[in-house]
Design an enzyme around this catalytic site. Structure first.
Site, PDB file in Angstrom:
ATOM      1  N   HIS A 138       0.850  -1.193   0.000  1.00  0.00           N
ATOM      2  CA  HIS A 138       0.000   0.000   0.000  1.00  0.00           C
ATOM      3  C   HIS A 138       0.890   1.249   0.000  1.00  0.00           C
ATOM      4  CE1 HIS A 138      -3.989  -1.872   1.672  1.00  0.00           C
ATOM      5  NE2 HIS A 138      -3.499  -2.545   0.660  1.00  0.00           N
TER       6      HIS A 138
ATOM      7  N   GLU B 220       0.892   3.864   1.813  1.00  0.00           N
ATOM      8  CA  GLU B 220       1.378   4.278   3.141  1.00  0.00           C
ATOM      9  C   GLU B 220       2.569   3.433   3.588  1.00  0.00           C
ATOM     10  OE1 GLU B 220      -1.730   3.420   2.212  1.00  0.00           O
ATOM     11  OE2 GLU B 220      -3.217   4.125   3.658  1.00  0.00           O
TER      12      GLU B 220
ATOM     13  N   CYS C 180      -6.323   1.697   5.745  1.00  0.00           N
ATOM     14  CA  CYS C 180      -6.925   0.427   6.153  1.00  0.00           C
ATOM     15  C   CYS C 180      -6.338   0.033   7.518  1.00  0.00           C
ATOM     16  CB  CYS C 180      -6.634  -0.657   5.110  1.00  0.00           C
ATOM     17  SG  CYS C 180      -4.909  -1.211   5.105  1.00  0.00           S
TER      18      CYS C 180
ATOM     19  N   CYS D  54      -2.472  -0.418   7.491  1.00  0.00           N
ATOM     20  CA  CYS D  54      -1.710   0.833   7.448  1.00  0.00           C
ATOM     21  C   CYS D  54      -1.884   1.645   8.737  1.00  0.00           C
ATOM     22  CB  CYS D  54      -2.116   1.641   6.227  1.00  0.00           C
ATOM     23  SG  CYS D  54      -1.642   0.808   4.689  1.00  0.00           S
TER      24      CYS D  54
END
Lengths: 138, 138
Positions: free
Chosen positions: B46, B48, B76, B79
């Site tokens: 992801h 992040e 999410c 993260c």
């Protein structure tokens, strides 16, 4: 879990928080890892995260539907969240982690299809953690 | 957030879920990233997560105490869990993510010291997501 435990001992030997993880797919170990947050200077380098990445690389598939994660300590929120995305078949952990483990939240963070088993080799896995944190305090 | 938005557009251009992230430390952008789960075949990739790793590498410190994460969409669980470990000063996100965002759980998964701001450039960030998912359905 014996192999995950060996991985955790590798972490301990390198001055890392002693957590090890193994991913098994169709009775075959496809990834082994241990916590490397200190060495890699990266909070995301938990054993489980490294193992997910390695297993996906091995399978050529980012979803780990047929895989079981064995990890010596209850996963944290980050790793449980990653398990959700990987859609693992099963998560098996050793020792509980009441302070940082995902289960303290009382919500299932794993994928709804993921089976969860706990307490395998729990005492040995917990003892490694105690050894590490005791040595840090002294 | 404008730069995070540009990162999200890069993701869209590469067929990835369009989420971008930027980390700012003392008024300086120290990491930029966009979601690469398809390209890297890795659910942990992801925006992040990639940004956290890059920022820690840049600073030589895995803790991001003086840093702000700008991300186009609500993080999410994975993260948010990583943000906890990184102990960010601030998390600023654009569009809410009612299905997969961490806030649906009703528990603060960020570090207690991390300030959270939402809704910056929300409409634009949400539109990128709609564009992506609409194109996938057609």
């Amino acid at each position: 879990m014996q192999e995950a435990y060996r991985q955790a001992k590798n972490a301990l030997a390198e001055g890392e928080i002693p957590i090890g993880a193994v991913i098994v797919c169709n009775n075959r170990v496809i990834a082994k890892a241990y916590n490397q947050t200190e060495k890699l200077n990266d909070v995301t380098a938990h054993a489980e995260m490294i193992a997910f990445t390695a297993a996906a690389e091995y399978l050529g598939n980012k979803y780990l539907h047929d895989c079981t994660l064995y990890v010596t300590v209850e996963p944290c929120v980050m790793c449980a969240g990653a398990s959700y995305w990987a859609q693992l078949k099963r998560v098996v952990y050793g020792a509980p982690e009441p302070k940082r483990g995902y289960r303290r939240l009382g919500v299932n963070l794993l994928h709804p299809k993921t089976e969860m088993v706990s307490g395998i080799l729990a005492q040995e896995c917990a003892e490694l953690m105690t050894t590490f944190f005791t040595s840090k305090r002294n």
